[in-house]
Design a protein around this motif. Structure first.
Motif, PDB file in Angstrom:
ATOM      1  N   LYS A  41       0.840  -1.204   0.000  1.00 56.45           N
ATOM      2  CA  LYS A  41       0.000   0.000   0.000  1.00 56.45           C
ATOM      3  C   LYS A  41       0.871   1.249   0.000  1.00 56.45           C
ATOM      4  N   HIS A  42       1.946   1.238   0.781  1.00 55.67           N
ATOM      5  CA  HIS A  42       2.817   2.409   0.862  1.00 55.67           C
ATOM      6  C   HIS A  42       3.532   2.660  -0.473  1.00 55.67           C
ATOM      7  N   ILE A  43       3.902   1.596  -1.148  1.00 62.47           N
ATOM      8  CA  ILE A  43       4.545   1.742  -2.460  1.00 62.47           C
ATOM      9  C   ILE A  43       3.572   2.361  -3.453  1.00 62.47           C
ATOM     10  N   VAL A  44       2.350   1.840  -3.489  1.00 63.09           N
ATOM     11  CA  VAL A  44       1.344   2.342  -4.427  1.00 63.09           C
ATOM     12  C   VAL A  44       0.994   3.794  -4.117  1.00 63.09           C
ATOM     13  N   LEU A  45       0.810   4.114  -2.847  1.00 61.13           N
ATOM     14  CA  LEU A  45       0.492   5.502  -2.486  1.00 61.13           C
ATOM     15  C   LEU A  45       1.639   6.445  -2.851  1.00 61.13           C
ATOM     16  N   GLY A  46       2.870   5.971  -2.711  1.00 61.53           N
ATOM     17  CA  GLY A  46       4.021   6.774  -3.135  1.00 61.53           C
ATOM     18  C   GLY A  46       4.006   7.045  -4.623  1.00 61.53           C
ATOM     19  N   LEU A  47       3.650   6.034  -5.409  1.00 66.88           N
ATOM     20  CA  LEU A  47       3.575   6.208  -6.864  1.00 66.88           C
ATOM     21  C   LEU A  47       2.440   7.159  -7.257  1.00 66.88           C
ATOM     22  N   VAL A  48       1.316   7.061  -6.567  1.00 66.03           N
ATOM     23  CA  VAL A  48       0.199   7.971  -6.843  1.00 66.03           C
ATOM     24  C   VAL A  48       0.605   9.413  -6.516  1.00 66.03           C
ATOM     25  N   PHE A  49       1.298   9.591  -5.399  1.00 63.05           N
ATOM     26  CA  PHE A  49       1.773  10.927  -5.023  1.00 63.05           C
ATOM     27  C   PHE A  49       2.775  11.448  -6.048  1.00 63.05           C
ATOM     28  N   LEU A  50       3.683  10.582  -6.511  1.00 66.58           N
ATOM     29  CA  LEU A  50       4.656  10.979  -7.532  1.00 66.58           C
ATOM     30  C   LEU A  50       3.957  11.423  -8.818  1.00 66.58           C
ATOM     31  N   LYS A  51       2.905  10.711  -9.216  1.00 68.36           N
ATOM     32  CA  LYS A  51       2.139  11.087 -10.407  1.00 68.36           C
ATOM     33  C   LYS A  51       1.489  12.454 -10.214  1.00 68.36           C
ATOM     34  N   TYR A  52       0.938  12.688  -9.030  1.00 67.41           N
ATOM     35  CA  TYR A  52       0.307  13.977  -8.737  1.00 67.41           C
ATOM     36  C   TYR A  52       1.321  15.114  -8.820  1.00 67.41           C
ATOM     37  N   ILE A  53       2.492  14.918  -8.226  1.00 65.49           N
ATOM     38  CA  ILE A  53       3.543  15.941  -8.260  1.00 65.49           C
ATOM     39  C   ILE A  53       3.996  16.176  -9.692  1.00 65.49           C
ATOM     40  N   PHE A  57       3.755  19.687 -11.664  1.00 70.77           N
ATOM     41  CA  PHE A  57       4.943  20.312 -12.218  1.00 70.77           C
ATOM     42  C   PHE A  57       4.759  20.601 -13.705  1.00 70.77           C
ATOM     43  N   GLU A  58       4.166  19.668 -14.436  1.00 72.22           N
ATOM     44  CA  GLU A  58       3.927  19.849 -15.873  1.00 72.22           C
ATOM     45  C   GLU A  58       3.030  21.057 -16.121  1.00 72.22           C
ATOM     46  N   GLN A  59       1.984  21.185 -15.320  1.00 65.15           N
ATOM     47  CA  GLN A  59       1.068  22.309 -15.473  1.00 65.15           C
ATOM     48  C   GLN A  59       1.778  23.634 -15.158  1.00 65.15           C
ATOM     49  N   LEU A  60       2.550  23.666 -14.104  1.00 64.12           N
ATOM     50  CA  LEU A  60       3.277  24.877 -13.719  1.00 64.12           C
ATOM     51  C   LEU A  60       4.323  25.236 -14.776  1.00 64.12           C
ATOM     52  N   ARG A  61       5.019  24.236 -15.297  1.00 60.88           N
ATOM     53  CA  ARG A  61       6.024  24.479 -16.331  1.00 60.88           C
ATOM     54  C   ARG A  61       5.373  25.085 -17.569  1.00 60.88           C
ATOM     55  N   TYR A  62       4.216  24.568 -17.948  1.00 61.33           N
ATOM     56  CA  TYR A  62       3.514  25.107 -19.106  1.00 61.33           C
ATOM     57  C   TYR A  62       3.125  26.561 -18.863  1.00 61.33           C
ATOM     58  N   ILE A  64       4.544  28.761 -16.939  1.00 62.22           N
ATOM     59  CA  ILE A  64       5.719  29.630 -16.957  1.00 62.22           C
ATOM     60  C   ILE A  64       6.222  29.835 -18.374  1.00 62.22           C
ATOM     61  N   VAL A  65       6.393  28.750 -19.111  1.00 63.05           N
ATOM     62  CA  VAL A  65       6.984  28.851 -20.446  1.00 63.05           C
ATOM     63  C   VAL A  65       6.014  29.459 -21.447  1.00 63.05           C
ATOM     64  N   ALA A  66       4.822  28.910 -21.551  1.00 61.46           N
ATOM     65  CA  ALA A  66       3.898  29.319 -22.612  1.00 61.46           C
ATOM     66  C   ALA A  66       3.143  30.599 -22.295  1.00 61.46           C
ATOM     67  N   GLU A  67       2.590  30.688 -21.106  1.00 64.09           N
ATOM     68  CA  GLU A  67       1.742  31.830 -20.805  1.00 64.09           C
ATOM     69  C   GLU A  67       2.536  33.061 -20.380  1.00 64.09           C
ATOM     70  N   LYS A  68       3.539  32.888 -19.534  1.00 60.38           N
ATOM     71  CA  LYS A  68       4.272  34.041 -19.013  1.00 60.38           C
ATOM     72  C   LYS A  68       5.322  34.554 -19.988  1.00 60.38           C
ATOM     73  N   HIS A  69       5.996  33.641 -20.687  1.00 63.00           N
ATOM     74  CA  HIS A  69       7.102  34.045 -21.559  1.00 63.00           C
ATOM     75  C   HIS A  69       6.816  33.871 -23.046  1.00 63.00           C
ATOM     76  N   SER A  70       5.603  33.528 -23.403  1.00 64.72           N
ATOM     77  CA  SER A  70       5.209  33.313 -24.798  1.00 64.72           C
ATOM     78  C   SER A  70       6.128  32.315 -25.503  1.00 64.72           C
ATOM     79  N   GLY A  71       6.528  31.297 -24.781  1.00 62.37           N
ATOM     80  CA  GLY A  71       7.400  30.267 -25.344  1.00 62.37           C
ATOM     81  C   GLY A  71       6.605  29.072 -25.824  1.00 62.37           C
ATOM     82  N   ARG A  72       7.355  28.064 -26.270  1.00 61.69           N
ATOM     83  CA  ARG A  72       6.724  26.835 -26.758  1.00 61.69           C
ATOM     84  C   ARG A  72       7.422  25.630 -26.146  1.00 61.69           C
TER      85      ARG A  72
END
Length: 103
Positions: A41-53, A57-62, A64-72
């Protein structure tokens, strides 16, 4: 387009889904081996948490790059050649604009 959409819903019937589910559970049990369910259970919950993080991160990176700096953001993946991630930022435009303001 996913595998299921290419085949169409009629091609995958309940029996095939059940068979696939049984194979997946069998494979998961082989991978788990002798780990107790409480520990697993602890392994699976760790993987679920890693997926969430990772998704956060992917959303935040997008943002910063696309919306704030007009990048691609670009991802190029070719079998047996690997994957290349490209981040393009219009840095030169800002430098030129700053130089033009000084004139």
């Amino acid at each position: 387009m996913g595998f299921c959409s290419r085949l169409g819903n009629s091609a995958i019937n309940a029996q095939t889904k059940e068979s696939l589910e049984q194979k997946l559970w069998k494979a998961a049990n082989k991978l788990r081996k002798n780990i107790d369910a409480v520990e697993y259970k602890h392994i699976v919950l760790g993987l679920v948490f890693l997926k969430y993080i990772s998704d956060s991160f992917e959303q935040l990176r997008y943002q910063i790059v696309a919306e704030k700096h007009s990048g691609r953001l670009k991802c190029v993946s070719e079998p047996s050649k690997g994957t290349e991630f490209l981040i393009e930022l219009p840095v030169l435009q800002k430098v030129l604009a700053a130089q033009l303001e000084c004139l």
